[in-house]
Design an enzyme around this catalytic site. Structure first.
Site, PDB file in Angstrom:
ATOM      1  N   PHE A   1      -7.046  52.478   7.437  1.00 27.06           N
ATOM      2  CA  PHE A   1      -6.122  51.695   6.604  1.00 27.06           C
ATOM      3  C   PHE A   1      -6.709  51.365   5.247  1.00 27.06           C
ATOM      4  O   PHE A   1      -6.543  50.266   4.731  1.00 27.06           O
ATOM      5  CB  PHE A   1      -5.663  50.428   7.348  1.00 27.06           C
ATOM      6  CG  PHE A   1      -4.354  50.651   8.035  1.00 27.06           C
ATOM      7  CD1 PHE A   1      -4.284  51.496   9.123  1.00 27.06           C
ATOM      8  CD2 PHE A   1      -3.185  50.060   7.580  1.00 27.06           C
ATOM      9  CE1 PHE A   1      -3.076  51.759   9.727  1.00 27.06           C
ATOM     10  CE2 PHE A   1      -1.972  50.312   8.185  1.00 27.06           C
ATOM     11  CZ  PHE A   1      -1.927  51.163   9.264  1.00 27.06           C
TER      12      PHE A   1
ATOM     13  N   ASN B   1      -0.465  42.357  11.687  1.00 31.04           N
ATOM     14  CA  ASN B   1       0.312  43.149  10.725  1.00 31.04           C
ATOM     15  C   ASN B   1       0.039  42.707   9.290  1.00 31.04           C
ATOM     16  O   ASN B   1      -0.109  43.527   8.386  1.00 31.04           O
ATOM     17  CB  ASN B   1       1.811  43.000  11.008  1.00 31.04           C
ATOM     18  CG  ASN B   1       2.312  44.113  11.914  1.00 31.04           C
ATOM     19  OD1 ASN B   1       1.522  44.892  12.434  1.00 31.04           O
ATOM     20  ND2 ASN B   1       3.606  44.199  12.104  1.00 31.04           N
TER      21      ASN B   1
ATOM     22  N   LYS C   1       8.659  43.094   6.276  1.00 31.43           N
ATOM     23  CA  LYS C   1       9.379  42.013   6.978  1.00 31.43           C
ATOM     24  C   LYS C   1       8.396  40.947   7.491  1.00 31.43           C
ATOM     25  O   LYS C   1       8.637  39.751   7.320  1.00 31.43           O
ATOM     26  CB  LYS C   1      10.149  42.648   8.146  1.00 31.43           C
ATOM     27  CG  LYS C   1      10.689  41.702   9.182  1.00 31.43           C
ATOM     28  CD  LYS C   1      11.516  42.459  10.212  1.00 31.43           C
ATOM     29  CE  LYS C   1      10.720  43.138  11.288  1.00 31.43           C
ATOM     30  NZ  LYS C   1      10.125  42.307  12.317  1.00 31.43           N
TER      31      LYS C   1
ATOM     32  N   CYS D   1       8.166  46.973   9.378  1.00 33.70           N
ATOM     33  CA  CYS D   1       7.298  45.906   9.892  1.00 33.70           C
ATOM     34  C   CYS D   1       6.534  45.145   8.819  1.00 33.70           C
ATOM     35  O   CYS D   1       6.719  43.933   8.680  1.00 33.70           O
ATOM     36  CB  CYS D   1       6.322  46.496  10.898  1.00 33.70           C
ATOM     37  SG  CYS D   1       7.176  47.421  12.183  1.00 33.70           S
TER      38      CYS D   1
ATOM     39  N   THR E   1       9.125  41.047  17.511  1.00 36.57           N
ATOM     40  CA  THR E   1       8.265  40.183  16.698  1.00 36.57           C
ATOM     41  C   THR E   1       9.034  38.930  16.310  1.00 36.57           C
ATOM     42  O   THR E   1      10.050  39.012  15.616  1.00 36.57           O
ATOM     43  CB  THR E   1       7.801  40.952  15.442  1.00 36.57           C
ATOM     44  OG1 THR E   1       7.108  42.112  15.881  1.00 36.57           O
ATOM     45  CG2 THR E   1       6.903  40.106  14.561  1.00 36.57           C
TER      46      THR E   1
ATOM     47  N   GLY F   1       5.577  50.590   3.301  1.00 35.81           N
ATOM     48  CA  GLY F   1       6.999  50.389   3.572  1.00 35.81           C
ATOM     49  C   GLY F   1       7.188  50.233   5.071  1.00 35.81           C
ATOM     50  O   GLY F   1       6.273  49.803   5.779  1.00 35.81           O
TER      51      GLY F   1
ATOM     52  N   LYS G   1       6.801  56.944   5.768  1.00 31.62           N
ATOM     53  CA  LYS G   1       5.540  57.606   6.126  1.00 31.62           C
ATOM     54  C   LYS G   1       5.897  58.881   6.880  1.00 31.62           C
ATOM     55  O   LYS G   1       7.060  59.045   7.289  1.00 31.62           O
ATOM     56  CB  LYS G   1       4.644  56.695   6.965  1.00 31.62           C
ATOM     57  CG  LYS G   1       5.174  56.369   8.354  1.00 31.62           C
ATOM     58  CD  LYS G   1       4.116  55.579   9.101  1.00 31.62           C
ATOM     59  CE  LYS G   1       4.339  55.608  10.588  1.00 31.62           C
ATOM     60  NZ  LYS G   1       3.268  54.942  11.318  1.00 31.62           N
TER      61      LYS G   1
HETATM   62  C1  UGA Z   1       2.916  48.902  11.713  1.00 35.15           C
HETATM   63  C2  UGA Z   1       1.558  48.654  12.387  1.00 35.15           C
HETATM   64  O1  UGA Z   1       0.623  49.667  11.989  1.00 35.15           O
HETATM   65  C3  UGA Z   1       1.685  48.634  13.908  1.00 35.15           C
HETATM   66  O2  UGA Z   1       0.421  48.280  14.487  1.00 35.15           O
HETATM   67  C4  UGA Z   1       2.734  47.604  14.314  1.00 35.15           C
HETATM   68  O3  UGA Z   1       2.911  47.554  15.722  1.00 35.15           O
HETATM   69  C5  UGA Z   1       4.054  47.981  13.645  1.00 35.15           C
HETATM   70  O4  UGA Z   1       3.865  47.961  12.218  1.00 35.15           O
HETATM   71  C6  UGA Z   1       5.114  46.993  14.070  1.00 35.15           C
HETATM   72  O5  UGA Z   1       4.998  45.804  13.773  1.00 35.15           O
HETATM   73  O6  UGA Z   1       6.042  47.369  14.807  1.00 35.15           O
HETATM   74  P1  UGA Z   1       4.352  51.098  11.117  1.00 35.15           P
HETATM   75  O7  UGA Z   1       5.118  50.211  10.196  1.00 35.15           O
HETATM   76  O8  UGA Z   1       5.100  51.961  12.049  1.00 35.15           O
HETATM   77  O9  UGA Z   1       3.340  50.234  12.035  1.00 35.15           O
HETATM   78  O10 UGA Z   1       3.463  52.090  10.248  1.00 35.15           O
HETATM   79  P2  UGA Z   1       2.006  52.101   9.600  1.00 35.15           P
HETATM   80  O11 UGA Z   1       1.339  53.348  10.008  1.00 35.15           O
HETATM   81  O12 UGA Z   1       1.280  50.865   9.842  1.00 35.15           O
HETATM   82  O13 UGA Z   1       2.350  52.243   8.051  1.00 35.15           O
HETATM   83  C7  UGA Z   1       3.059  51.234   7.338  1.00 35.15           C
HETATM   84  C8  UGA Z   1       3.030  51.549   5.865  1.00 35.15           C
HETATM   85  O14 UGA Z   1       1.725  51.374   5.316  1.00 35.15           O
HETATM   86  C9  UGA Z   1       3.444  52.983   5.511  1.00 35.15           C
HETATM   87  O15 UGA Z   1       4.321  52.976   4.398  1.00 35.15           O
HETATM   88  C10 UGA Z   1       2.129  53.664   5.152  1.00 35.15           C
HETATM   89  O16 UGA Z   1       2.298  54.715   4.226  1.00 35.15           O
HETATM   90  C11 UGA Z   1       1.374  52.505   4.540  1.00 35.15           C
HETATM   91  N1  UGA Z   1      -0.101  52.702   4.602  1.00 35.15           N
HETATM   92  C12 UGA Z   1      -0.746  52.727   5.791  1.00 35.15           C
HETATM   93  C13 UGA Z   1      -0.823  52.813   3.410  1.00 35.15           C
HETATM   94  O17 UGA Z   1      -0.243  52.774   2.303  1.00 35.15           O
HETATM   95  N2  UGA Z   1      -2.177  52.967   3.488  1.00 35.15           N
HETATM   96  C14 UGA Z   1      -2.847  52.997   4.672  1.00 35.15           C
HETATM   97  O18 UGA Z   1      -4.096  53.134   4.652  1.00 35.15           O
HETATM   98  C15 UGA Z   1      -2.108  52.886   5.842  1.00 35.15           C
END
Ligand code: UGA
Length: 436
Positions: free
Chosen positions: A247, A206, A261, A258, A119, A255, A318
Site C-alpha cells: 500500500f 480502512n 466512504k 470503501c 461496515t 477510489g 482498480k
Molecule cells: C478496501 C480494503 O483494502 C479492504 O481491506 C476492505 O475490506 C475493503 O476496502 C472494504 O472495506 O470492504 P477495496 O476498496 O476493495 O478494499 O480496494 P483496495 O485494494 O484497498 O483499493 C482501494 C483504492 O486504493 C483503489 O482505488 C486503489 O487503486 C487505491 N490504492 C491502493 C492506491 O492508490 N495505492 C495503493 O498502494 C493501494
C-alpha cells in the site's frame, strides 16, 4: 451449520459462497428478483475473480431466495452483509441494515446469532440488538455480534478463504462459540474483542490504509518537485518492517466503495462526538486533489482539450473489478468532455457500467487498446490493468498522432520509454522525453 446471509453484494455473496464451500448450509437472501434468478442458475451477478467457479462447486450447499422470512426463521446464524452507503452529510446510511434487522426480529423462530458484517458506525451493534429485542415476535434468544469484513474487491474470495484475521466482536460466550464454529475450517488468526472495538477495528484499518495512500501521494508530488523518484523512495521505505512494503503505490488517488466512504464516516462520527480526526480529514482532502493530477500535467502540453482526441485506458477504480464507485475516471472524464475533447475509452470489464453513468456523447467505447490509441493526441491511464502493463509501449508511438502518455498508476518502468520519442509522465517520477 444452517446459515442465512442478507445481501448478495461483494460482502454478502462472497461470504455466503465461501461458507458454503466449507460445508455450511447457506441461504443467500436478496430483494432483487433478477439477481436471485441469476444466482439460482449458478451465475454470479458481480465480477469477482474465482467467485463463479467456487459458487458452481458449492451449489449443493447454496440456496438463493427473495423470501427473507423463510431463510431467517430457522437459521442458527444470520449474517448481515447489506450496503451502508454514504449519506449527503458523510455519515453512513443504515436503513438497509435496519430493514434486515426488522425482518429477522419478526421471522426468527429459534435461538440465533445475528452477525453484522456490514461496515457500521461504532455503537450500531448495540442499537441493532436493542431494536431486534424490541421488535421480536417469538420467544427466542437473539444475539448480535460484530464480525467486520476485510476483503478487497478483485481478491475477495482469496481474502475470505485466507483472511488476514477474523475479528469476532461480542461480550457474550454463546455468539463467540457459535462464530468460532462457523469459522472452524478457516485458516486465519481469530480474535475475540468487545463489540465496539470490532466496529472500530474496521474503520481504523480502512482509514489507516487511506491515510497511507494519501501520505505516499503527497510525498510523490514532492518527489516530482525535488527530483526524487517515488518508486525508489517507497522501495527504500518498505524495507522497514514497521512501515511495511504494501500500500505504498502512488497514483491518482484511492477510489472504491470503501475508503472514500469510511474516511468520511469516521470523520463525521468524530465531529458528532465533539472530536476531530485531523489526519483523516487531511487524507480526504489530499485524495480529492490527487484525482486531478494528470489533467494538471496535461495542461503543460495543451492549453485546453477542445477537439483533441484523447485515449483513456481503464475506468474502474482498480483492476480486477467492474466497479466504478469513486473511480478517478468519473471526475476526469466529465471535465475533459466539458472542455470539448473527444474520447476513446478502453476497459476490459468496466465500460458497460461507465456507459450507463456517463453516456455516449463524444465517447467511443473501444474493444481494444489499439482502437483507443488510434490517432490520439494524448493518452491517460486511470487503471493499471494487466493488458496495459504488458502491452508493447511502442504502440503508443505507432498508433497515436502525438505520443503523450500520462499514467496515473505508474504502470511502466521509466527505462521502457528512453529514446522512444514517447513523452511519458507518471506520478512522483521524472517525465521521460518531456517536451520543453
Ligand atoms: C478496501 C480494503 O483494502 C479492504 O481491506 C476492505 O475490506 C475493503 O476496502 C472494504 O472495506 O470492504 P477495496 O476498496 O476493495 O478494499 O480496494 P483496495 O485494494 O484497498 O483499493 C482501494 C483504492 O486504493 C483503489 O482505488 C486503489 O487503486 C487505491 N490504492 C491502493 C492506491 O492508490 N495505492 C495503493 O498502494 C493501494
Amino acid at each position: 451449520m444452517k446459515i442465512a446471509v442478507a445481501g448478495t453484494g461483494y460482502v454478502g455473496l462472497v461470504t455466503g459462497v465461501c461458507l458454503a464451500s466449507k460445508g455450511h448450509d447457506v441461504t443467500c437472501v436478496d430483494i432483487d428478483e433478477a439477481k436471485v434468478g441469476l444466482m439460482k442458475q449458478g451465475i454470479s451477478p458481480i465480477y469477482e475473480p474465482g467467485l463463479s467457479e467456487l459458487m458452481q462447486e458449492s451449489m449443493g450447499n447454496l440456496t438463493f431466495t427473495t423470501n427473507a422470512a423463510s431463510a431467517y426463521e430457522d437459521a442458527e446464524v444470520i449474517f448481515i452483509g447489506v450496503g451502508t452507503p454514504e449519506k449527503q452529510d458523510g455519515s453512513a446510511n443504515l436503513s438497509y441494515v435496519y430493514e434486515v434487522a426488522k425482518e429477522i426480529a419478526i421471522s426468527a423462530k429459534r435461538d440465533c446469532v445475528v452477525v453484522v458484517k456490514s461496515t457500521v458506525p461504532i455503537g450500531t451493534n448495540d442499537k441493532i440488538e436493542a431494536y431486534i429485542h424490541d421488535k421480536q415476535k417469538h420467544n427466542v434468544k437473539i444475539y448480535v455480534a460484530s464480525n467486520p469484513e476485510f476483503l478487497a474487491q478483485g481478491s475477495a474470495v482469496r481474502d475470505t478463504l485466507h483472511a488476514s484475521r477474523i475479528v469476532i466482536g461480542t461480550e457474550d460466550e454463546y455468539p463467540k462459540e457459535v462464530l468460532l464454529k462457523v469459522y472452524e475450517k478457516f485458516d486465519a488468526p481469530k480474535l475475540t474483542v468487545g463489540r465496539r472495538s470490532a466496529e472500530m477495528i474496521k474503520y481504523a484499518s480502512n482509514d489507516f490504509l487511506a491515510l497511507k495512500i494519501s501520505y505516499v501521494n503527497e510525498i510523490a508530488n514532492l518527489c516530482e518537485g525535488v527530483g526524487a523518484d517515488i518508486e525508489e523512495v517507497t522501495d527504500g521505505m518498505g524495507y522497514d518492517s514497521r512501515i511495511g512494503n504494501k500500500f505504498l503505490n502512488a497514483g491518482i488517488g484511492y477510489g472504491g466503495s470503501c475508503f472514500p466512504k469510511d474516511t468520511k464516516a469516521l470523520s463525521w462520527l468524530a465531529q458528532f462526538n465533539d472530536k476531530e480526526i485531523r489526519t483523516i480529514r487531511a487524507a480526504i482532502e489530499v485524495n480529492e486533489g490527487q484525482k486531478f493530477r494528470l489533467i494538471k500535467k496535461a495542461k503543460k502540453y495543451y492549453e485546453d482539450f477542445l477537439f483533441l482526441n484523447i485515449a483513456i485506458l481503464g475506468c474502474t477504480f482498480k483492476p480486477g473489478t467492474d466497479d466504478l464507485r469513486e473511480a478517478p475516471s468519473l471526475v476526469n472524464v466529465p471535465l475533459l468532455l466539458e472542455d470539448g475533447a473527444k474520447l476513446r475509452i478502453w476497459d476490459p470489464v468496466g465500460m458497460e457500467n461507465f456507459k450507463k453513468k456517463v453516456g455516449e456523447k463524444n465517447i467511443q467505447y473501444c474493444t481494444s487498446i489499439e482502437e483507443a490509441l488510434k490517432d490520439a493526441d494524448l493518452c491517460f491511464i486511470f487503471t493499471e490493468w494487466d493488458e496495459v502493463k504488458n502491452m508493447d509501449v511502442n504502440l503508443y508511438k505507432t498508433l497515436m498522432k502525438c505520443p503523450i502518455v500520462l499514467d496515473g498508476r505508474n504502470c511502466y518502468s521509466l527505462d521502457k520509454f528512453e529514446n522512444t520519442g514517447i513523452t511519458y509522465g507518471s506520478i512522483g517520477r521524472r517525465t521521460v522525453n518531456d517536451i520543453e
